[in-house]
Design a protein around this motif. Structure first.
Motif, PDB file in Angstrom:
ATOM      1  N   LEU A 111      85.107 -45.196  32.925  1.00  0.00           N
ATOM      2  CA  LEU A 111      85.741 -45.337  34.244  1.00  0.00           C
ATOM      3  C   LEU A 111      84.768 -45.972  35.227  1.00  0.00           C
ATOM      4  O   LEU A 111      85.124 -46.894  35.976  1.00  0.00           O
ATOM      5  CB  LEU A 111      86.187 -43.971  34.777  1.00  0.00           C
ATOM      6  CG  LEU A 111      87.437 -43.331  34.182  1.00  0.00           C
ATOM      7  CD1 LEU A 111      87.642 -41.946  34.778  1.00  0.00           C
ATOM      8  CD2 LEU A 111      88.663 -44.193  34.425  1.00  0.00           C
ATOM      9  N   VAL A 112      83.550 -45.474  35.224  1.00  0.00           N
ATOM     10  CA  VAL A 112      82.529 -45.975  36.146  1.00  0.00           C
ATOM     11  C   VAL A 112      82.211 -47.440  35.857  1.00  0.00           C
ATOM     12  O   VAL A 112      82.163 -48.274  36.766  1.00  0.00           O
ATOM     13  CB  VAL A 112      81.244 -45.122  36.040  1.00  0.00           C
ATOM     14  CG1 VAL A 112      80.141 -45.698  36.924  1.00  0.00           C
ATOM     15  CG2 VAL A 112      81.527 -43.678  36.428  1.00  0.00           C
ATOM     16  N   GLU A 113      82.012 -47.763  34.582  1.00  0.00           N
ATOM     17  CA  GLU A 113      81.648 -49.123  34.192  1.00  0.00           C
ATOM     18  C   GLU A 113      82.719 -50.138  34.578  1.00  0.00           C
ATOM     19  O   GLU A 113      82.413 -51.283  34.903  1.00  0.00           O
ATOM     20  CB  GLU A 113      81.413 -49.185  32.674  1.00  0.00           C
ATOM     21  CG  GLU A 113      80.149 -48.478  32.216  1.00  0.00           C
ATOM     22  CD  GLU A 113      80.036 -48.439  30.705  1.00  0.00           C
ATOM     23  OE1 GLU A 113      81.020 -48.827  30.019  1.00  0.00           O
ATOM     24  OE2 GLU A 113      78.980 -48.014  30.199  1.00  0.00           O
ATOM     25  N   ASN A 114      83.973 -49.724  34.553  1.00  0.00           N
ATOM     26  CA  ASN A 114      85.072 -50.635  34.854  1.00  0.00           C
ATOM     27  C   ASN A 114      85.539 -50.569  36.303  1.00  0.00           C
ATOM     28  O   ASN A 114      86.570 -51.143  36.657  1.00  0.00           O
ATOM     29  CB  ASN A 114      86.250 -50.379  33.917  1.00  0.00           C
ATOM     30  CG  ASN A 114      85.980 -50.911  32.515  1.00  0.00           C
ATOM     31  OD1 ASN A 114      85.321 -51.928  32.345  1.00  0.00           O
ATOM     32  ND2 ASN A 114      86.482 -50.225  31.504  1.00  0.00           N
ATOM     33  N   GLY A 115      84.766 -49.867  37.133  1.00  0.00           N
ATOM     34  CA  GLY A 115      85.011 -49.908  38.569  1.00  0.00           C
ATOM     35  C   GLY A 115      86.099 -48.995  39.091  1.00  0.00           C
ATOM     36  O   GLY A 115      86.578 -49.178  40.223  1.00  0.00           O
ATOM     37  N   PHE A 116      86.488 -48.003  38.300  1.00  0.00           N
ATOM     38  CA  PHE A 116      87.502 -47.068  38.772  1.00  0.00           C
ATOM     39  C   PHE A 116      86.843 -45.890  39.479  1.00  0.00           C
ATOM     40  O   PHE A 116      85.761 -45.447  39.095  1.00  0.00           O
ATOM     41  CB  PHE A 116      88.362 -46.563  37.611  1.00  0.00           C
ATOM     42  CG  PHE A 116      89.182 -47.641  36.972  1.00  0.00           C
ATOM     43  CD1 PHE A 116      90.325 -48.119  37.593  1.00  0.00           C
ATOM     44  CD2 PHE A 116      88.798 -48.208  35.754  1.00  0.00           C
ATOM     45  CE1 PHE A 116      91.081 -49.128  37.006  1.00  0.00           C
ATOM     46  CE2 PHE A 116      89.538 -49.210  35.166  1.00  0.00           C
ATOM     47  CZ  PHE A 116      90.685 -49.672  35.797  1.00  0.00           C
ATOM     48  N   GLN A 117      87.507 -45.389  40.499  1.00  0.00           N
ATOM     49  CA  GLN A 117      86.940 -44.313  41.314  1.00  0.00           C
ATOM     50  C   GLN A 117      87.004 -42.980  40.582  1.00  0.00           C
ATOM     51  O   GLN A 117      88.028 -42.643  39.982  1.00  0.00           O
ATOM     52  CB  GLN A 117      87.698 -44.210  42.644  1.00  0.00           C
ATOM     53  CG  GLN A 117      87.054 -43.263  43.637  1.00  0.00           C
ATOM     54  CD  GLN A 117      87.706 -43.361  45.006  1.00  0.00           C
ATOM     55  OE1 GLN A 117      88.587 -44.175  45.235  1.00  0.00           O
ATOM     56  NE2 GLN A 117      87.256 -42.529  45.933  1.00  0.00           N
ATOM     57  N   SER A 118      85.918 -42.242  40.624  1.00  0.00           N
ATOM     58  CA  SER A 118      85.890 -40.919  40.002  1.00  0.00           C
ATOM     59  C   SER A 118      86.839 -39.975  40.737  1.00  0.00           C
ATOM     60  O   SER A 118      87.077 -40.114  41.941  1.00  0.00           O
ATOM     61  CB  SER A 118      84.473 -40.342  40.039  1.00  0.00           C
ATOM     62  OG  SER A 118      83.574 -41.144  39.300  1.00  0.00           O
ATOM     63  N   LEU A 119      87.379 -39.006  40.002  1.00  0.00           N
ATOM     64  CA  LEU A 119      88.257 -38.022  40.631  1.00  0.00           C
ATOM     65  C   LEU A 119      87.413 -37.013  41.418  1.00  0.00           C
ATOM     66  O   LEU A 119      86.238 -36.798  41.112  1.00  0.00           O
ATOM     67  CB  LEU A 119      89.070 -37.294  39.567  1.00  0.00           C
ATOM     68  CG  LEU A 119      89.946 -38.162  38.654  1.00  0.00           C
ATOM     69  CD1 LEU A 119      90.837 -37.273  37.778  1.00  0.00           C
ATOM     70  CD2 LEU A 119      90.795 -39.125  39.449  1.00  0.00           C
ATOM     71  N   PRO A 120      88.004 -36.381  42.432  1.00  0.00           N
ATOM     72  CA  PRO A 120      87.269 -35.374  43.212  1.00  0.00           C
ATOM     73  C   PRO A 120      86.831 -34.201  42.335  1.00  0.00           C
ATOM     74  O   PRO A 120      87.266 -34.064  41.189  1.00  0.00           O
ATOM     75  CB  PRO A 120      88.299 -34.925  44.264  1.00  0.00           C
ATOM     76  CG  PRO A 120      89.296 -36.040  44.343  1.00  0.00           C
ATOM     77  CD  PRO A 120      89.360 -36.611  42.953  1.00  0.00           C
ATOM     78  N   SER A 121      86.002 -33.337  42.888  1.00  0.00           N
ATOM     79  CA  SER A 121      85.546 -32.158  42.150  1.00  0.00           C
ATOM     80  C   SER A 121      86.732 -31.259  41.821  1.00  0.00           C
ATOM     81  O   SER A 121      87.754 -31.254  42.523  1.00  0.00           O
ATOM     82  CB  SER A 121      84.526 -31.369  42.978  1.00  0.00           C
ATOM     83  OG  SER A 121      85.176 -30.717  44.062  1.00  0.00           O
ATOM     84  N   TRP A 122      86.577 -30.481  40.769  1.00  0.00           N
ATOM     85  CA  TRP A 122      87.676 -29.587  40.383  1.00  0.00           C
ATOM     86  C   TRP A 122      87.909 -28.510  41.430  1.00  0.00           C
ATOM     87  O   TRP A 122      89.047 -28.050  41.618  1.00  0.00           O
ATOM     88  CB  TRP A 122      87.434 -28.981  39.003  1.00  0.00           C
ATOM     89  CG  TRP A 122      86.274 -28.021  38.885  1.00  0.00           C
ATOM     90  CD1 TRP A 122      85.011 -28.311  38.465  1.00  0.00           C
ATOM     91  CD2 TRP A 122      86.287 -26.615  39.154  1.00  0.00           C
ATOM     92  NE1 TRP A 122      84.230 -27.173  38.475  1.00  0.00           N
ATOM     93  CE2 TRP A 122      84.996 -26.123  38.885  1.00  0.00           C
ATOM     94  CE3 TRP A 122      87.258 -25.724  39.602  1.00  0.00           C
ATOM     95  CZ2 TRP A 122      84.648 -24.773  39.053  1.00  0.00           C
ATOM     96  CZ3 TRP A 122      86.934 -24.378  39.771  1.00  0.00           C
ATOM     97  CH2 TRP A 122      85.633 -23.928  39.497  1.00  0.00           C
ATOM     98  N   GLN A 123      86.861 -28.109  42.151  1.00  0.00           N
ATOM     99  CA  GLN A 123      87.041 -27.108  43.209  1.00  0.00           C
ATOM    100  C   GLN A 123      87.899 -27.672  44.350  1.00  0.00           C
ATOM    101  O   GLN A 123      88.769 -26.980  44.891  1.00  0.00           O
ATOM    102  CB  GLN A 123      85.682 -26.669  43.772  1.00  0.00           C
ATOM    103  CG  GLN A 123      84.799 -25.933  42.776  1.00  0.00           C
ATOM    104  CD  GLN A 123      83.817 -26.842  42.058  1.00  0.00           C
ATOM    105  OE1 GLN A 123      84.092 -28.036  41.866  1.00  0.00           O
ATOM    106  NE2 GLN A 123      82.670 -26.310  41.679  1.00  0.00           N
TER     107      GLN A 123
END
Length: 286
Positions: free
Chosen positions: A257-269
């Motif tokens: 995901l990171v390598e292809n420029g997609f935004q990480s999801l928020p923390s599970w909390q």
């Protein structure tokens, strides 16, 4: 863009349809009532008439324990059903999104599993999901395989709802503390899935909310955020006998995901807090 979503009656399929609608996409959601994916003729008839640009395949046999004794049905849904959908997608040159799982891995060690690690499922459910992955890869090139874990959404049953229900009558709960993974909110997943669909960056992805926790610590956070006085006692997996073995290490690395420029999801909390707000709003409406 015309989008066909299977598994509309489940947690993820429901939110994927909602996300598509919010973005103005032409979307058709199919629950088990509208489409039995184990019937190849029904699959082809629907896909031939709708002619989707994208098929997002969220439908699955997910009863992990039952799968050990109900192998034929599990195989028919997770493997043969997937095969029919992929064949139909190939016929219409549709992009194909297959939702897979952390259960394709054996759960050994403590390091997060990467997208390129070799699957080695320890239960029948995980085996059929891996076989489904191989079917997708063997038929078409324009696919996304998205492995997810510990999913929770407003439309269906999940760990959070179970904990909230039990906390109403129990002062203490025994919860497994040696299985580690990432709780993942279907609203966040749905947004990411639609972003992936809009791209042509095909391949295998891991997609979960950020951070790792155990089921026991997850339960404690649920009770903390809901001001519940229920106590959590952490126990070993061996002290909670069930039909199918669960992977103790469900950590998934999300480098693709990171390598292809997609935004990480928020923390599970953070995801849990927003989900609890959504649950309360739904309860108020009902």
């Amino acid at each position: 863009m015309k989008v066909l979503v299977t598994g509309y009656g489940g947690q993820l399929g429901y939110d994927v349809v909602q996300e598509c609608e919010q973005r103005g996409l032409n979307v058709k959601g199919c629950s088990r009532k509208e489409l039995d994916i184990t019937k190849k003729e029904s699959v082809f008839s629907l896909v031939d008439s709708y002619k989707p640009d994208v098929i997002i395949h969220c439908a699955a046999y997910t009863a992990v324990d039952k799968a050990e004794d109900d192998k034929e049905n599990c195989w028919n849904v997770n493997v043969e059903g997937t095969r029919s959908l992929v064949e139909a997608a190939k016929k219409h040159h549709s992009k194909f999104i297959y939702i897979s799982t952390d259960y394709v891995f054996n759960g050994k060690g403590e390091s997060p599993f990467s997208e390129g690690d070799q699957p080695d499922p320890i239960g029948y459910y995980g085996l059929t999901k891996y076989e489904g992955e191989k079917v997708v890869q063997s038929f078409i090139e324009n696919y996304f395989i998205i492995r997810i874990s510990w999913v929770f959404g407003v439309n269906g049953n999940n760990f959070i709802k179970t904990m909230l229900r039990l906390s109403e009558t129990r002062n203490e709960l025994n919860i497994v503390g040696d299985q580690i993974g990432s709780p993942t909110y279907t609203v966040d997943l749905a947004r990411l899935i639609v972003e992936l669909v809009k791209s042509d960056k095909y391949g295998i992805y891991h997609a979960t909310n950020e951070g790792f926790t155990s089921w026991a610590d997850f339960a404690e956070e649920i009770f903390k955020q809901t001001d519940s006085k229920t106590l959590v006692k952490s126990i070993a997996s061996e002290d909670y006998p069930i039909r199918a073995a669960r992977p103790k290490n469900s950590r998934l690395a999300k480098q693709k995901l990171v390598e292809n420029g997609f935004q990480s999801l928020p923390s599970w909390q953070d995801a849990l807090a927003r989900y609890l707000v959504q649950l309360n709003k739904r309860d108020e409406v009902q």
